[in-house]
Design an enzyme around this catalytic site. Structure first.
Site, mmCIF file in Angstrom:
data_model
loop_
_atom_site.group_PDB
_atom_site.id
_atom_site.type_symbol
_atom_site.label_atom_id
_atom_site.label_comp_id
_atom_site.label_asym_id
_atom_site.label_seq_id
_atom_site.Cartn_x
_atom_site.Cartn_y
_atom_site.Cartn_z
ATOM 1 N N LYS A 43 46.246 36.422 51.841
ATOM 2 C CA LYS A 43 46.366 35.743 50.490
ATOM 3 C C LYS A 43 45.075 36.003 49.932
ATOM 4 O O LYS A 43 45.001 36.195 48.580
ATOM 5 C CB LYS A 43 46.735 34.254 50.569
ATOM 6 C CG LYS A 43 48.132 34.027 51.058
ATOM 7 C CD LYS A 43 48.309 32.693 51.640
ATOM 8 C CE LYS A 43 49.936 32.378 51.973
ATOM 9 N NZ LYS A 43 49.943 31.001 52.848
ATOM 10 N N GLN A 69 47.070 25.784 54.683
ATOM 11 C CA GLN A 69 48.038 26.494 55.576
ATOM 12 C C GLN A 69 48.682 25.824 56.507
ATOM 13 O O GLN A 69 48.174 25.241 57.018
ATOM 14 C CB GLN A 69 47.069 27.856 56.192
ATOM 15 C CG GLN A 69 48.083 28.730 56.953
ATOM 16 C CD GLN A 69 48.930 29.428 56.120
ATOM 17 O OE1 GLN A 69 48.676 29.969 54.819
ATOM 18 N NE2 GLN A 69 50.066 29.857 56.370
ATOM 19 N N ASP A 115 50.980 25.809 46.216
ATOM 20 C CA ASP A 115 52.148 26.007 47.149
ATOM 21 C C ASP A 115 53.397 25.174 46.677
ATOM 22 O O ASP A 115 54.409 25.304 47.053
ATOM 23 C CB ASP A 115 51.812 25.375 48.525
ATOM 24 C CG ASP A 115 51.527 26.660 49.544
ATOM 25 O OD1 ASP A 115 51.831 27.724 49.149
ATOM 26 O OD2 ASP A 115 50.592 26.389 50.503
#
Lengths: 306, 306
Positions: free
Chosen positions: A54, A98, A121
């Site tokens: 990412k 994460q 997200d």
């Protein structure tokens, strides 16, 4: 033979577009580069790889980024406090924690603690609510990537039959939302008739629903679940599944999706490969979300200063 | 001939149960009666009737209530300020803003301004998010009423095929959520395979999906949409539609649902009448939600005082 939906190429195209847009936004708007902060807890190698990919993608499109690493012994309180600081930090546009987090930390609490504006997200429960109400919001990256693949491949969805296999809250459920809802609303949803199948759908019923589907999106992690005799000729097959299996012939590990790719491609009209289908789109959409967040925050800041 | 699902009787049973539970909670827990405040804006006769019925139901189960009436010229700011005060008022457990609000007021803003804890209509976007994540929350009354009807009638849903007709955010969407999601989670969802049909589902496809459905929930407001030849023998039919039509024979007004009741009842296994099916359940669920809100708030208050 099905046309391959080349997620890798489409994601690369999107990254080029984003790079240009970000450059223009910085040069003409006098803005600093969008900034993404990732929080990585513990030593899980997969999580490490994901975050590293990412961050590479971020650099590629002109998003600055930082990865904050914490030991698996970080307390929930410490983590929430750090997220709070990042929420308040004007130099940060996107915050990514994460997942999974260690077991002693409440994942839902963590997702909700990320400010809705920086929630790249799309996992804050308020953003999920907004998505389900077809409202302007940050949409989870994988569902957004699936939508983008379908739109860029010009697969017709309006009034078509779609089947979503798997009802996970991060993937299946939001995809069903984007597929069935009203295209005139903020999420630019796809107006398909959508059947949500899951682990308790009897196999013969799953097959029956799939056989009349114009679009199948599968996200179960069950290799070989979707077979050629379940596919209507010409259907579009989007495979979100990704499972590591050992090839019985070569003995090597490889990644496979939910779809019996070699057989299904003979019947389908469009198909995504695994890997190289939905996967790269997820990362590209994270970049898109970070840029959206940066633009929104810059606009809010400008309005406040007026 | 289908068994009639007597929503009026089931709602009456629930009200008796609630009355007993509330009485016990007050007597044994030393709690005051749950309190519901309704906000009614303007002079719409239908809204007036709805609120008045809700308040009667409240009195019936031992919930105290108050209706605050405002002219259609109330500003958004004034309304939001009043809701804020009610949010902070410890003597109020549930807040209900009767929709629709006048055009100059942003309905979404109003729904979001009601504190999640007192949001007995379940319309706050955060509560919608929690519902869609299968989390413990206040669920909109009509979808909750449909779920309760299905459960109390002991209609099997696990692994069965359900069709939801209509994708409204207050009814169709949350019902699809409760029907398809995981029964082991907080919302006690029903594990069915669910097809979401809507205005852009072609009529022949709607008929096809309905014909293989074990459960049909329709919420469109299109009288006669669901016909006998679309029904599998023995299916359960839940009709949320309610439309005022003029009887061509008598010239009188009457309320009808989406289902061709007289013909469909000859094929179906269970069917709700209109009126007297889902309607009374909605009001009963509002009472249930108000009691849940009161219990949650009392528990939170007790924890704070510890």
């Amino acid at each position: 033979m099905a046309k391959l939906i080349d997620g890798k190429q489409i994601a690369a195209d999107i990254r080029v577009e984003l790079r240009d847009q970000i450059k223009e936004w910085m040069e003409q708007g006098g803005n600093r580069a969008p900034h993404l902060t990732a929080i990585l807890i513990g030593e899980d190698p997969a999580s490490n790889t994901y975050v590293s990919n990412k961050m590479k993608a971020a650099a590629d499109v002109g998003i600055t980024s930082k990865t904050e690493r914490y030991g698996a012994d970080i307390t929930e309180e410490q983590l929430l406090k750090r997220i709070e600081e990042l929420n308040d930090d004007d130099s940060v546009d996107g915050i990514l924690v994460q997942l999974p987090v260690p077991g002693h930390i409440n994942e839902r609490k963590v997702c909700n603690s990320v400010s809705c504006d920086k929630d790249v997200d799309g996992f804050n429960e308020r953003n999920i609510g907004r998505l389900c109400l077809d409202m302007n919001t940050l949409i989870p990256c994988t569902p957004l990537g699936v939508q983008e693949l379908i739109k860029r491949t010009e697969i017709e969805t309006f009034g078509k039959n779609a089947v979503v296999v798997g009802r996970s809250k991060n993937v299946g459920m939001p995809i069903a939302m984007l597929l069935h809802a009203d295209g005139r609303n903020d999420t630019c949803a796809m107006d398909a008739t959508v059947t949500m199948c899951h682990r308790f759908t009897p196999p013969e019923e799953l097959a029956r629903f799939c056989r009349t589907a114009d679009i199948i999106v599968t996200a179960t992690g069950v290799p070989g679940l979707i077979k050629a005799d379940m596919i209507k000729e010409g259907a579009a097959i989007i495979d979100v599944g990704i499972t590591r299996v050992t090839d019985p012939v070569t003995g090597k590990n490889k990644l496979v999706g939910d779809v019996d790719f070699e057989e299904v491609r003979k019947v389908a009209g469009h198909i995504t490969p695994v890997p190289g289908g939905v996967g790269p789109m997820t990362v590209a959409m994270l970049m898109k979300n970070t840029f959206i967040a940066a633009k929104n925050l810059a606009r809010k800041k400008a309005e406040k200063e007026k």
